[in-house]
Structure formats: structure tokens, C-alpha cells
Design an enzyme around this catalytic site. Sequence first.
Site, short mmCIF file in Angstrom:
data_model
loop_
_atom_site.label_atom_id
_atom_site.label_comp_id
_atom_site.label_asym_id
_atom_site.label_seq_id
_atom_site.Cartn_x
_atom_site.Cartn_y
_atom_site.Cartn_z
N SER A 40 103.46 49.49 47.69
CA SER A 40 102.47 50.55 47.52
C SER A 40 101.80 50.97 48.82
O SER A 40 101.18 52.03 48.88
CB SER A 40 101.40 50.12 46.52
OG SER A 40 100.80 48.89 46.92
N ASP A 363 90.74 51.05 48.32
CA ASP A 363 90.54 50.46 47.00
C ASP A 363 90.65 48.94 47.10
O ASP A 363 90.49 48.37 48.18
CB ASP A 363 91.53 51.05 45.99
CG ASP A 363 92.99 50.76 46.34
OD1 ASP A 363 93.24 49.94 47.26
OD2 ASP A 363 93.89 51.34 45.69
N HIS A 366 94.34 48.46 49.18
CA HIS A 366 94.98 49.33 50.15
C HIS A 366 94.01 49.88 51.19
O HIS A 366 92.85 50.17 50.88
CB HIS A 366 95.65 50.50 49.42
CG HIS A 366 96.59 50.07 48.35
ND1 HIS A 366 96.22 50.01 47.03
CD2 HIS A 366 97.88 49.64 48.41
CE1 HIS A 366 97.24 49.57 46.30
NE2 HIS A 366 98.26 49.35 47.12
#
Length: 399
Positions: A40, A363, A366
Site C-alpha cells: 500500500s 494515517d 502510511h
Amino acid sequence: MDIIFVNNNTVLGILCFTLFTLFGTCFSRAFTANFVFGDSLVEVGNNNYIPSLSRANYEPNGIDFGWPTGRFTNGRTIVDIIGKFVIYIALLRSTKDSKQEFNVYYVYVPILPGQELGFETFTPPYLAPSSTGPVILHGVNYASGSAGIFNNTGKIFLARINLFAQVDNFANNRQDIIDMIGLPAAMDLLRTSIFSITIGSNDFINNYFTPVLSDSGHRLIPPELFVGSMISSYRLQLTRLYNLGARNIVVVNVGPIGCIPYQRDSNPSLGSNCANSPNLMAQSFNNQLRGLITELRAQFQNSNFLYANAYHIVQDIVQNHASYGFENADSACCRIAGRYGGLFPCGPPSRVCVDRSKYVFWDSFHPSEATNSIIARRLMDGDANDIWPINIRELERFN
């Protein structure tokens, strides 16, 4: 060698057209294509097309990108940002004895999308319906949120595309490219392309350290055995990429995962400190990964494997955040609950900080676009502490 600085694409276009008209040939881009693998940290939307619980195609993700694309950040990822247009222009001219020679000029052009390597658009996700035909000749992004080196990593999120499957997908695209332009041209395209792999953190966060998995036996595996198995599996996939034609391969290590908001909130007894155990395992993995890169460079002497030290870069940013202009280095900008905003993923119910540029983390897991920009710049132009044995700028000059 001459250096030309160009301020925008319009001037560049005029310059390139003029040089082509007057002298001969204008070659653009040091790398012909950009192939991205990972999790991600570098995903751009593959999980939008599979039944995964690990998605970012909803607000407020992408708030500074313009819309939620599936990127797990407020704006661009590291691979999006690799940022100032570098173009090689070769001028063909005649000498006094009627022989022809090339003069090579390096042209540095900053452009808004931020592709350091000269790609006019962002590298598209593999699963996007439009990622077919000539589009893939410029590269493809295979990364998937919650993906890992191991096939069972991230299974709590249901569907995801782990590294084995990502390389399978690249092999499919490789055959598509061969079918379009023929084997010799395809192999030349791959030889002059750049490949990057950013993966490994989920094998710890969403595998070894995940209670629902660890209680069933993972924690009974000694850390050194788990890390050794990761390296063995990684060796197979990096070797496979090489055998498929990749030559310029940037391998990004695992960052200080014990410092992310999720780990801080999951270990409240640590106070304001990072979680030590995840960081120690990341360091163990990174030490062995650097050894693997050394091994592969020696085994495949016509390759350029680079070891990108994200751990060192992010640790420096966290520890010295004020010097980079950050005001917060331990909490999520996009948050729902928890002292550090790390208990829940970023989503529609979340509160978003006013100035995202002041936060190291977007977040629970990340980095923000501001942090990604610093990481990208140091991978492009950093010293051997950031990326070894050469940086990406030097790699493109050799390509």
C-alpha cells in the site's frame, strides 16, 4: 557535458523540436518504462478491482490528489513523486571529415505530476481496464494494499495481490509486450526500464505481529527463522524478475514500522516511544536484505540492483522532523480514535488535520505526501546511506 535548465514542458517541447529539426535526434527519458511492485505504500488502485478490505478509494484519501484513487495517502506516493523531468538529448552533427558524432546534453525539467524519470503520466494499476495495449509499454504498477512477500500475508483483508502474483502479472504483461513489438525490442525495453519493489512491512504488521494469526502459531516461530524465510522467498522473486528481463531494480527495505501511529496506539505502555520489537525485526530483515542485494549484484553482473534504505530516511525524518518543517511526527493526520490516531483506518468518519504538510504520517500506517516527497528526493539524489551503491539519478545516467 553541458547542462540545460528548462522551466516547463512548453519550453521543453520547443527546445526538443528545434534541436530535432536543426540537428537530428531528440531522445527523451533515461528509462523507457517504469514497473512498480509492492504494497500500500506504492499502490495506485489495484485493490479497487478485487474484493479486498484493504482499499483507499474513498474520502478523505486523495484529498490533495484531487480524488480518492486507491492511493493510501493524501496525495502522491513515493513512486508518483520521483519528480524532475530528466531528458537526454543527443545531437547528431557532422565533423570536418564528414564523420558523424553525438553531443549529449542533460536537460532537467520540473513538471507538475512529479515524475523524476520523465514519464508524462502516472504509472497505471495493472487491473485497470485501460492498462492494455500501448499503455503498458510505458510501465505498469502491480502493487497491492496488504500485500507481502509471503502468500499468506494480509489474508485478514481477504483479497490482495502478494509478490508472487505480482510477478506473475508482470510475466503476463511481458508476453503482451513481446506480442506487440517482438522479442528483441521487448527485451531491450525491459533492459532499459526501471523496476522498483517496496514490500515486506505487511509480513510483520499483518502476519507475524497480527494476534489472530500469531496465536495460531506464528509467534512460536523464532524471529530469525521468520526473517530468513522472507529473504529466501524474496531471493526467488528477485531472481525471477531478472530472468524475465529486469536489469535496473530498486529494492526498498522496511521502514521503522514500530514508529507508525498504529504501533504507538497498540503499545500504550511505551508512552511516546516507538515499539522496539517491530523495529528490531525490520532491522534484522534489512541487514539480510542488503546482503541479498550484494549477492545478486555479484551473481548477475550485468544488473543494477540498488538497496534503498527507507528505514534510515524515515527514522531521520521522525527524529528530526522539525528540521524538515513538520510539527507532528507520531500521530495520524487522518484519524478516528486513539492517542495517536492509529486505532482505525482512515475513512469517511475520520477527522483530517488542517495542514497535511505538517504531519509525517497521513494515517495509521502510511506517510503523508510531504514525507513521500522527502523520501523520493533522497532516493533520487541521496548518498550511500540513503541508497546503495548509487542513487537513482546516477543509475539513469548509466542507463
